[in-house]
Design a protein around this motif. Structure first.
Motif, PDB file in Angstrom:
ATOM      1  N   CYS A 186      36.497  42.912  37.864  1.00  0.00           N
ATOM      2  CA  CYS A 186      36.277  43.205  39.597  1.00  0.00           C
ATOM      3  C   CYS A 186      36.401  44.006  39.842  1.00  0.00           C
ATOM      4  O   CYS A 186      36.402  45.007  39.403  1.00  0.00           O
ATOM      5  N   GLU A 187      36.468  44.032  41.003  1.00  0.00           N
ATOM      6  CA  GLU A 187      35.792  45.049  41.930  1.00  0.00           C
ATOM      7  C   GLU A 187      37.011  45.098  42.352  1.00  0.00           C
ATOM      8  O   GLU A 187      37.610  46.552  42.689  1.00  0.00           O
ATOM      9  N   TRP A 188      38.036  44.677  42.399  1.00  0.00           N
ATOM     10  CA  TRP A 188      39.655  45.321  42.185  1.00  0.00           C
ATOM     11  C   TRP A 188      40.608  45.449  40.896  1.00  0.00           C
ATOM     12  O   TRP A 188      41.189  46.202  40.661  1.00  0.00           O
ATOM     13  N   HIS A 189      39.415  45.351  40.261  1.00  0.00           N
ATOM     14  CA  HIS A 189      40.357  45.986  38.527  1.00  0.00           C
ATOM     15  C   HIS A 189      40.160  47.332  38.585  1.00  0.00           C
ATOM     16  O   HIS A 189      39.947  47.913  39.097  1.00  0.00           O
ATOM     17  N   GLU A 237      38.123  48.809  32.329  1.00  0.00           N
ATOM     18  CA  GLU A 237      36.301  48.453  32.759  1.00  0.00           C
ATOM     19  C   GLU A 237      35.564  47.903  31.816  1.00  0.00           C
ATOM     20  O   GLU A 237      35.296  48.188  30.907  1.00  0.00           O
TER      21      GLU A 237
END
Length: 803
Positions: free
Chosen positions: A455-458, A450
């Motif tokens: 991004c949010e889907w990571h 991270e």
């Protein structure tokens, strides 16, 4: 570099062939400009033959009723009426001139100096300048370089004089295309109205369809033997061609050229506002860019330099004598892509050739020569030599890494069939290093922790070791150890004899530090496997340097041992596939074709992009060993690598890549590379150092000793400077703020700061928080590197003194 002045409109005059009337038509343009009450400067850079017949003398004789406004100049004059490259040889050979031909650089700088001088002396009424070449577009200049290439650094808008004789249609179109391929702006084509061949009747609509202004004018009278009669007849011709009323074809063309100049100025001036209103930049916080002055408008690029538009202040006088285009060094190699400099003619021609032959063609179960040749040379003679068996093409570095991950995970899953439950396969992870970055597509993001790029889907999938790093601190080569290793070693760092010693990995394998590295990696991985950690299926490394994570130089010994451990049957029942992400570091960016020989181990999969096509256009290649390929090989289609991109192996990219690799092969053996290696080879060491850089070792050592610098490092084309900052990290502005002054041109010191064309230059660079990095092309001139080093040193020294 490029020249653009508010009140001095400049055009270069090229001919589609020799004896097409360049000087006749240029004389008419000069007279029309003078009739508009403009100061007119006529420059003939090179003249050969008798002075009486010289083009600049013809301009003087027929400058018209306002000849007091016309100023002529010839810079290099030779007596023999032959091609310039031959004339200078003859002049030297017969003793008329003891000095050899000036270099292309000197030739261009001399022209640029003349242009700057005329602009500076120009009165407020404004002026026009015409720079007339010799012969055709590809006629050679003094050093034998064709004119189209020799004059390109100046990037002057162009008038092409068409050929009205037999064969002139072909030569005119060919000359236009040659100029177009090199990026020239062709504002007008002018030729004689020959009523027998009538080339103008064909060429006018042909170029009109392409938006190019074409003007046909009456042919001149035949030359008379009597000088006085010939002068009178010629004057009569010019008077009819350019009447004082400023009616007629030539006057229309002069007005068109003026309009082109005005439109170019208006467009450049409007681009910052239009960009701020329309474009969403990558890696830019738009909330911090609100001023038009913060937008870099790149009008063109050549070699290692941008030509940027420097908008004049609203209060500037209308006769502003400075060029509105300023050279700026591309200090980041345009996001690590530039290989041979911008607008390299060989790459442009390669791209055009492939575009004309193929365009884009489907690749699955097909082949074409550019792709086949590239695959063969990468696998058999390039970075895949000795281990790779296949080349898979994709769009760019990030997509090539997606391919690599898919290859690795699938092959490991097949080799360890029964080890993972179907649901567990979706959670298979990789082993990597903290600070790694493999691209901005979702799968490549998941191969890193991270961070600011995710991004949010990571969903970070794997385990990342904290790596030991290499740098030069206070003049000493140092390996900094993370806490997890420092506790075992009994120290946070180890000082090394030299950079060469650090990268002699084989000699370090039996050291205490190597033993500790191995124990640390083995113990960590065993702990993860025993305690239900993620299912580890591949090792993914950015060899030697982790780029986007902060230009982190990893101890190569640590990466070597990581590879050995994941291939050890004591840890894993099947060796983990090893991926080398060499998108940034590969193909000589760090001075080596690939990092495998330096580390002493080869990967199972490696990825290349950026330098691959010389920075001209995107292309990615993933190389794989036969072990990886066989995991997908069967008679069942669903077992295949069902992955691809619309522009897979596009012929234009492959052709350009082949041309780039051809040129790299020559550079590797060049004197400049040999000298750079010599500088970095420790005294008394016979073999040249495997760790070397184009940046001077004394410079790197010196800046590492400054109070504001925590460390510095250089390898190959890369220079990295890390600033002391209590708020270090990607969000830091310290590097950007401290070096802000080098973005502007260096003033008048042209000895240390001259770009092509002789102008002082600014430096465009990028930062990663408190880390500033600079990058050359693989053929950047040493004088340019020396100048950048001086600029950096002055900036950092001033900061140290003021703080």
């Amino acid at each position: 570099m490029s020249h653009l002045y508010k009140n001095l409109r400049i055009h270069q005059v090229f001919g589609a062939n020799t004896d097409v009337g360049k000087t006749i038509i240029t004389t008419a343009l000069v007279r029309a400009s003078a009739l508009k009450q403009k100061n007119v400067f006529y420059l003939k850079p090179v003249s050969t033959g008798a002075l009486l017949d010289a083009d600049d003398e013809h301009i003087k004789r027929h400058a018209g009723p306002y000849k007091n406004l016309v100023h002529t100049k010839c810079l290099f004059r030779y007596d023999d009426p032959v091609s310039p490259h031959l004339a200078v040889k003859l002049a030297t050979a017969d003793g008329k001139n003891a000095v050899s031909a000036p270099s292309d650089e000197t030739f261009v700088n001399t022209i640029a100096h003349y242009i700057r001088g005329r602009a500076a002396a120009l009165s407020s009424q404004g002026g026009h300048m015409y720079v007339e070449t010799a012969g055709g577009v590809h006629s050679p200049t003094l050093m034998g370089t064709t004119q189209a290439d020799s004059y390109r650094p100046l990037f002057l808008p162009t008038i092409l004089i068409g050929d009205s004789k037999l064969g002139g249609i072909s030569s005119t179109i060919s000359s236009y295309e040659s100029l177009l391929l090199r990026g020239y702006i062709v504002d007008a084509i002018v030729l004689f109205r020959d009523n027998y061949y009538q080339n103008w009747e064909y060429l006018t609509p042909y170029f009109a369809e392409r938006g190019v202004h074409v003007k046909a004018i009456d042919s001149p009278p035949s030359r008379l033997n009597d000088a006085a009669e010939n002068f009178a007849l010629t004057e009569e011709y010019y008077t009819k061609l350019v009447p004082q009323s400023l009616d007629g074809d030539i006057s229309e063309t002069v007005q068109h050229l003026d309009d082109c100049h005005t439109r170019r100025l208006d467009e450049l001036d409007s681009m910052p506002r239009r960009t701020l209103d329309t474009v969403w930049w990558p890696f830019v916080q738009h909330g911090l860019v609100t001023s038009e002055q913060d937008v870099t408008v790149i009008d063109s690029a050549w070699s290692d330099f941008f030509s940027i538009y420097d908008s004049p202040p609203k209060t500037a006088p209308p006769s502003n004598p400075t060029s509105l285009l300023k050279p700026q060094l591309d200090g980041s190699a345009s996001w690590w892509t530039q290989t041979l400099g911008h607008s390299h003619p060989s790459l442009a021609l390669a791209a055009a050739n492939a575009a004309g032959r193929y365009g884009h063609v489907m690749f699955p179960q097909a082949t074409h020569l550019p792709a086949l040749k590239l695959a063969e040379r990468l696998v058999y003679d390039g970075p895949g030599k000795g281990w790779a068996s296949r080349a898979f093409f994709s769009d760019n570095g990030s997509t090539a890494m997606e391919v690599a991950l898919k290859m690795a995970l699938r092959s490991f899953s097949i080799e360890t069939e029964g080890t993972f439950e179907p649901s567990a396969k979706k959670d298979m992870g990789i082993i990597g290093l903290k600070g790694s970055y493999h691209g901005d597509t979702i799968g490549a993001m998941d191969a890193s922790e991270e961070g600011v790029y995710t991004c949010e889907w990571h969903q970070a999938r794997g385990y990342w070791f904290d790596p030991p790093t290499v740098s030069i601190q206070k003049g000493r080569v140092n390996i900094s150890l993370p806490p997890s290793i420092a506790g075992l070693f009994g120290s946070t760092s180890e000082t090394m004899e030299s950079l060469s010693h650090v990268y002699d990995v084989e000699s370090r394998l039996n050291t205490l530090l190597a033993t500790i590295y191995r124990e640390h990696i083995e113990r960590t991985l065993q702990g993860l496997l025993e305690n239900g950690g993620p299912g580890l299926a591949a090792l993914v490394l950015e060899p030697l340097v982790m780029g986007a994570g902060g230009m982190i130089f990893v101890d190569p010994l640590f990466q070597r041992i990581m590879v050995e451990v994941v291939r050890d049957s004591k840890i894993f029942q099947s060796p983990l596939p090893v991926i080398f992400d060499e998108v940034f570091v590969g193909l000589y960016r760090l001075g080596h074709q690939s990092s495998g020989p330096l580390l002493g181990v080869n990967p199972d999969i490696s990825v290349y992009a950026k330098i691959l096509t010389g920075g001209l256009l995107p292309l990615g290649v993933t190389l794989a060993s036969d072990r990886i390929f066989q995991a997908f090989y069967s008679t069942n289609k669903t077992d295949a690598l069902l992955h691809g991109h619309s522009y897979t192996a596009h012929a234009v990219g492959c052709q350009v890549a082949n041309t780039t690799l051809d040129t790299l092969g020559e550079l590797v053996e060049s004197a400049a590379w040999t000298e750079a290696r010599r500088k970095w080879t420790p005294q008394g060491q016979e073999a040249q150092s495997s760790a070397w850089s184009f940046w001077d070792p004394n410079f790197v050592e010196s800046i590492s000793c400054l109070d504001t610098i925590s460390e510095a490092m250089a390898l190959g084309t890369v220079l990295v400077i890390k600033f002391k900052d209590t708020d270090a990290g990607y969000a830091s502005h310290s590097a950007q703020n401290v070096l802000q002054s080098i973005k502007n041109s260096a003033g008048d010191d042209q000895t240390l700061s001259a770009a092509p064309g002789g102008a002082p230059f600014g430096i465009h660079y990028r930062t990663l928080g408190n880390v500033a990095y600079f990058m050359t092309s693989l053929n950047t001139q040493q004088a340019t590197i020396d100048s950048v080093e001086n600029r950096i040193w002055d900036s950092l020294s001033n900061t140290t003194r003021t703080s």
